[in-house]
Design an enzyme around this catalytic site. Structure first.
Site, PDB file in Angstrom:
ATOM      1  N   ASN A 164      70.845  29.005  15.320  1.00  0.00           N
ATOM      2  CA  ASN A 164      69.554  28.300  15.413  1.00  0.00           C
ATOM      3  C   ASN A 164      68.518  28.791  14.381  1.00  0.00           C
ATOM      4  O   ASN A 164      67.704  28.007  13.906  1.00  0.00           O
ATOM      5  CB  ASN A 164      68.995  28.383  16.832  1.00  0.00           C
ATOM      6  CG  ASN A 164      68.777  29.785  17.313  1.00  0.00           C
ATOM      7  OD1 ASN A 164      69.426  30.722  16.839  1.00  0.00           O
ATOM      8  ND2 ASN A 164      67.867  29.963  18.235  1.00  0.00           N
ATOM      9  N   GLU A 262      70.324  40.337  22.167  1.00  0.00           N
ATOM     10  CA  GLU A 262      69.233  39.351  22.163  1.00  0.00           C
ATOM     11  C   GLU A 262      69.829  38.059  22.690  1.00  0.00           C
ATOM     12  O   GLU A 262      70.521  37.341  21.956  1.00  0.00           O
ATOM     13  CB  GLU A 262      68.724  39.140  20.728  1.00  0.00           C
ATOM     14  CG  GLU A 262      68.051  40.349  20.116  1.00  0.00           C
ATOM     15  CD  GLU A 262      66.620  40.521  20.586  1.00  0.00           C
ATOM     16  OE1 GLU A 262      66.183  39.812  21.520  1.00  0.00           O
ATOM     17  OE2 GLU A 262      65.939  41.379  20.021  1.00  0.00           O
ATOM     18  N   CYS A 296      65.644  30.519  21.290  1.00  0.00           N
ATOM     19  CA  CYS A 296      65.824  31.361  22.478  1.00  0.00           C
ATOM     20  C   CYS A 296      64.532  31.464  23.263  1.00  0.00           C
ATOM     21  O   CYS A 296      64.521  31.483  24.482  1.00  0.00           O
ATOM     22  CB  CYS A 296      66.299  32.736  22.060  1.00  0.00           C
ATOM     23  SG  CYS A 296      65.205  33.500  20.845  1.00  0.00           S
ATOM     24  N   GLU A 473      64.238  44.017  18.726  1.00  0.00           N
ATOM     25  CA  GLU A 473      64.238  43.829  17.282  1.00  0.00           C
ATOM     26  C   GLU A 473      62.788  43.702  16.845  1.00  0.00           C
ATOM     27  O   GLU A 473      61.886  43.593  17.646  1.00  0.00           O
ATOM     28  CB  GLU A 473      65.034  42.579  16.904  1.00  0.00           C
ATOM     29  CG  GLU A 473      66.526  42.743  17.160  1.00  0.00           C
ATOM     30  CD  GLU A 473      67.337  41.730  16.390  1.00  0.00           C
ATOM     31  OE1 GLU A 473      67.560  40.629  16.911  1.00  0.00           O
ATOM     32  OE2 GLU A 473      67.740  42.045  15.244  1.00  0.00           O
TER      33      GLU A 473
HETATM   34  P1  NAD Z   1      77.081  32.138  20.881  1.00  0.00           P
HETATM   35  O1  NAD Z   1      77.031  33.259  21.832  1.00  0.00           O
HETATM   36  O2  NAD Z   1      78.055  31.059  21.124  1.00  0.00           O
HETATM   37  O3  NAD Z   1      77.387  32.659  19.401  1.00  0.00           O
HETATM   38  C1  NAD Z   1      76.559  33.612  18.775  1.00  0.00           C
HETATM   39  C2  NAD Z   1      77.363  34.340  17.737  1.00  0.00           C
HETATM   40  O4  NAD Z   1      78.377  35.078  18.394  1.00  0.00           O
HETATM   41  C3  NAD Z   1      78.081  33.445  16.722  1.00  0.00           C
HETATM   42  O5  NAD Z   1      78.045  34.056  15.454  1.00  0.00           O
HETATM   43  C4  NAD Z   1      79.494  33.433  17.237  1.00  0.00           C
HETATM   44  O6  NAD Z   1      80.440  33.172  16.235  1.00  0.00           O
HETATM   45  C5  NAD Z   1      79.620  34.837  17.766  1.00  0.00           C
HETATM   46  N1  NAD Z   1      80.668  35.053  18.768  1.00  0.00           N
HETATM   47  C6  NAD Z   1      81.169  34.170  19.662  1.00  0.00           C
HETATM   48  N2  NAD Z   1      82.104  34.758  20.415  1.00  0.00           N
HETATM   49  C7  NAD Z   1      82.185  36.058  19.997  1.00  0.00           C
HETATM   50  C8  NAD Z   1      82.956  37.173  20.415  1.00  0.00           C
HETATM   51  N3  NAD Z   1      83.838  37.089  21.413  1.00  0.00           N
HETATM   52  N4  NAD Z   1      82.764  38.340  19.775  1.00  0.00           N
HETATM   53  C9  NAD Z   1      81.856  38.450  18.780  1.00  0.00           C
HETATM   54  N5  NAD Z   1      81.119  37.421  18.336  1.00  0.00           N
HETATM   55  C10 NAD Z   1      81.269  36.233  18.955  1.00  0.00           C
HETATM   56  O7  NAD Z   1      75.604  31.615  20.805  1.00  0.00           O
HETATM   57  P2  NAD Z   1      75.069  30.375  19.982  1.00  0.00           P
HETATM   58  O8  NAD Z   1      75.413  29.170  20.770  1.00  0.00           O
HETATM   59  O9  NAD Z   1      75.504  30.464  18.572  1.00  0.00           O
HETATM   60  O10 NAD Z   1      73.505  30.658  19.972  1.00  0.00           O
HETATM   61  C11 NAD Z   1      72.683  30.174  20.945  1.00  0.00           C
HETATM   62  C12 NAD Z   1      72.339  31.259  21.934  1.00  0.00           C
HETATM   63  O11 NAD Z   1      71.728  32.350  21.235  1.00  0.00           O
HETATM   64  C13 NAD Z   1      71.323  30.814  22.939  1.00  0.00           C
HETATM   65  O12 NAD Z   1      71.676  31.289  24.214  1.00  0.00           O
HETATM   66  C14 NAD Z   1      70.032  31.450  22.457  1.00  0.00           C
HETATM   67  O13 NAD Z   1      69.061  31.638  23.435  1.00  0.00           O
HETATM   68  C15 NAD Z   1      70.526  32.726  21.915  1.00  0.00           C
HETATM   69  N6  NAD Z   1      69.547  33.285  20.964  1.00  0.00           N
HETATM   70  C16 NAD Z   1      68.823  34.389  21.327  1.00  0.00           C
HETATM   71  C17 NAD Z   1      67.848  34.913  20.474  1.00  0.00           C
HETATM   72  C18 NAD Z   1      67.042  36.128  20.857  1.00  0.00           C
HETATM   73  O14 NAD Z   1      66.411  36.726  19.987  1.00  0.00           O
HETATM   74  N7  NAD Z   1      67.012  36.544  22.117  1.00  0.00           N
HETATM   75  C19 NAD Z   1      67.625  34.311  19.232  1.00  0.00           C
HETATM   76  C20 NAD Z   1      68.378  33.191  18.893  1.00  0.00           C
HETATM   77  C21 NAD Z   1      69.355  32.690  19.771  1.00  0.00           C
END
Ligand code: NAD
Length: 492
Positions: A164, A262, A296, A473
């Site tokens: 995102n 996060e 997020c 962070e």
């Molecule tokens: P996701 O968890 O599907 O993927 C995030 C990242 O993790 C990607 O790079 C993905 O390839 C990787 N990943 C997936 N499975 C993995 C594994 N088993 N081991 C290691 N890496 C793995 O999340 P998303 O759909 O890409 O992002 C959206 C989510 O991120 C939402 O829940 C959002 O709230 C959260 N988010 C949080 C923040 C924050 O600062 N708190 C900021 C941005 C997004």
């Protein structure tokens, strides 16, 4: 590149992009297994990139480790700071190109992508200034002892990045890690790999020694999982969903690797009867419809005082219905969702709510770019008052869907705000400073915005409570994740 925006929107022009990883100061050849990257505004493939294998991960981590031992931990902090400053300047020099690529990859409006790129530059500028200020302490052990501590870099850090905010999330992790003296292996999300690769290249151009920052692309299950499980990783900064965060934490536990998580959010925006309603209206709209709600910290629950509910919701619904959607490069107010799969997920939440009798005040449908009839868009959507146990109140939708909750008084607003599994951020709109700070004290969230949603910057620590994760962070606090304290005591 600006001169071919129209052709990029229709897919008749292309952008020159890397198709390998960025390891040891250069791009590797494209791998055998390639992944397609989609322009969400058209719903069509615009580039391809490598699905990293575990041996690619081993190579990136080995390079980072060797460079850490031999070069980066020995580089003078002032020199690290100069490289980070130069990186900030180079990011700004490349602002238009980076923003266009980010828009193609993510879908977001070009103005928002430009803001993200400026934010990334600001991260490097901010942490450039702290490299030579990481100090230890001395301990008062008495006349015959000398006790002191040294702040040492962790070693090699892994950064798992979501889709995102690809460039800003990469920058907010990589900049403090490098400032602390760590070497980095970053893995961007499988739908948005390019800006992180280009960031690796820019860092190298800024003078970062080869191997200090490596970027490896691929799926989470294959490349991400291999990186997190690697025994030579000292710290994982993970930004993503709760489900993946849980797996990352379990995997890191096997090697006793540190983690910062996060995770998601379902953040309330509390709008009280005594607030400046114009400011609150703008704040509520930006909180949920910026980046099509794929934030997020999106304000996805509006907790509105009953006495102003009817008037405020009327105005809000009118404004939401007027929001323009379109291909991100045409710079509309709202772009597409990042992938078709995600679009279906968002639509599923609203469709299920309709079957439970929820009242959709505006939106509630999948739509397309009005100019081309293409792309993965969802209408700006507002759902009328729902009870706290409703899925729309408890679950992160991560799309342009706002759910209303009505509060009878301030205490009720507080109860509603806290009645949720997440605790990332909260917004409060009121003209009463005492009420504002009482709510700030009592709402269980990592950060509170008063009278301006998304207020703050890189100076302010950011992170979640409850299921939104732990660790922080941004700000000086972020540096702690990348440093370990060594205590030394000598009898003299
Ligand atoms: P996701 O968890 O599907 O993927 C995030 C990242 O993790 C990607 O790079 C993905 O390839 C990787 N990943 C997936 N499975 C993995 C594994 N088993 N081991 C290691 N890496 C793995 O999340 P998303 O759909 O890409 O992002 C959206 C989510 O991120 C939402 O829940 C959002 O709230 C959260 N988010 C949080 C923040 C924050 O600062 N708190 C900021 C941005 C997004």
């Amino acid at each position: 590149m600006l001169d071919k925006l129209d052709d990029l929107i229709t897919g008749t022009a292309s952008v020159d992009l890397p198709d390998g990883h960025f390891i040891n100061g250069g791009y590797t050849k494209a791998g055998k297994d390639m992944i397609e990257s989609f322009d969400a505004g058209r719903g069509a493939v615009f580039a391809r990139f490598t699905n990293g294998t575990s041996s690619d991960v081993d190579q990136a981590v080995a390079n980072a480790r060797t460079t850490f031992q031999n070069i980066w931990r020995k580089t003078a902090p002032v020199e690290r700071g100069r490289i980070l400053s130069k990186t900030a300047a180079l990011i700004l020099e490349n602002l238009e190109r980076l923003a266009i690529i980010e828009t193609l990859d993510c879908g977001k409006p070009l103005s928002e992508a430009r803001g993200d790129v400026r934010g990334a530059a600001r991260c490097f500028e901010y942490y450039a200034g702290v490299c030579d200020k990481l100090q230890g302490q001395t301990f008062p052990l008495g006349h015959d002892y000398l006790g002191y501590s040294i702040s040492e870099p962790i070693g090699v850090t892994a950064h798992i990045i979501p889709w995102n905010f690809p460039i800003s999330t990469a920058a907010r992790g990589i900049a403090p890690a490098l400032a602390a003296g760590c070497c980095v292996v970053a893995k961007p999300a499988e739908t948005t790999p390019f800006s992180a690769l280009l960031l690796g290249e820019i860092l190298h151009q800024a003078g970062l020694p080869s191997g200090v920052c490596n970027v490896i692309t691929g799926t989470g299950l294959q490349t991400g999982a291999a990186l997190v499980a690697h025994p030579d990783i000292g710290q994982v900064t993970f930004t993503g969903s709760v489900a993946t965060g849980r797996n990352v934490m379990k995997s890191a536990a096997d090697n006793i690797t540190r983690v910062v998580l996060e995770l998601g959010g379902k953040s309330p925006v509390v709008v009280l009867g005594d607030c400046d309603q114009d400011a609150a209206l703008n704040g509520v709209l930006g909180a949920i419809f910026e980046n099509a709600g794929q934030i997020c910290s999106a304000g996805s629950r509006l907790i509105i005082a009953r006495e102003i509910h009817d008037e405020f919701i009327d105005r809000l619904v009118k404004r939401a219905a007027e929001i323009s959607v379109g291909h991100g490069l045409s710079d509309p107010q709202m772009g597409p969702l990042n992938s078709q799969q995600h679009l279906q997920k968002v639509a599923g939440f609203v469709d299920r709510a309709k079957t439970r009798g929820a009242e959709v005040l505006t939106g509630g449908n999948i739509t397309q770019d009005p100019k081309t009839g293409q792309g993965w868009f969802y209408e700006p959507t507002i759902i009328a008052n729902r009870p706290s146990d409703d899925e729309l109140v408890q679950e992160e939708i991560f799309g342009p869907v706002l759910t209303v909750q009505i509060a009878d008084d301030v205490d009720h607003a507080l109860t509603l705000a806290n009645d949720c599994q997440f605790g990332l951020v909260a917004g409060v709109y009121t003209s009463n400073a005492t009420t504002a700070h009482r709510l700030a004290r009592d709402i269980d969230a990592g950060q509170i915005y008063i009278n301006e949603y998304f207020a703050g910057g890189i100076e302010v620590p950011f992170g979640g409570n409850k299921k939104s994760g732990f660790g922080r962070e941004k700000g000086l606090e972020a540096l702690q994740s990348y440093c370990k304290t060594k205590s030394v005591v000598a009898k003299i």
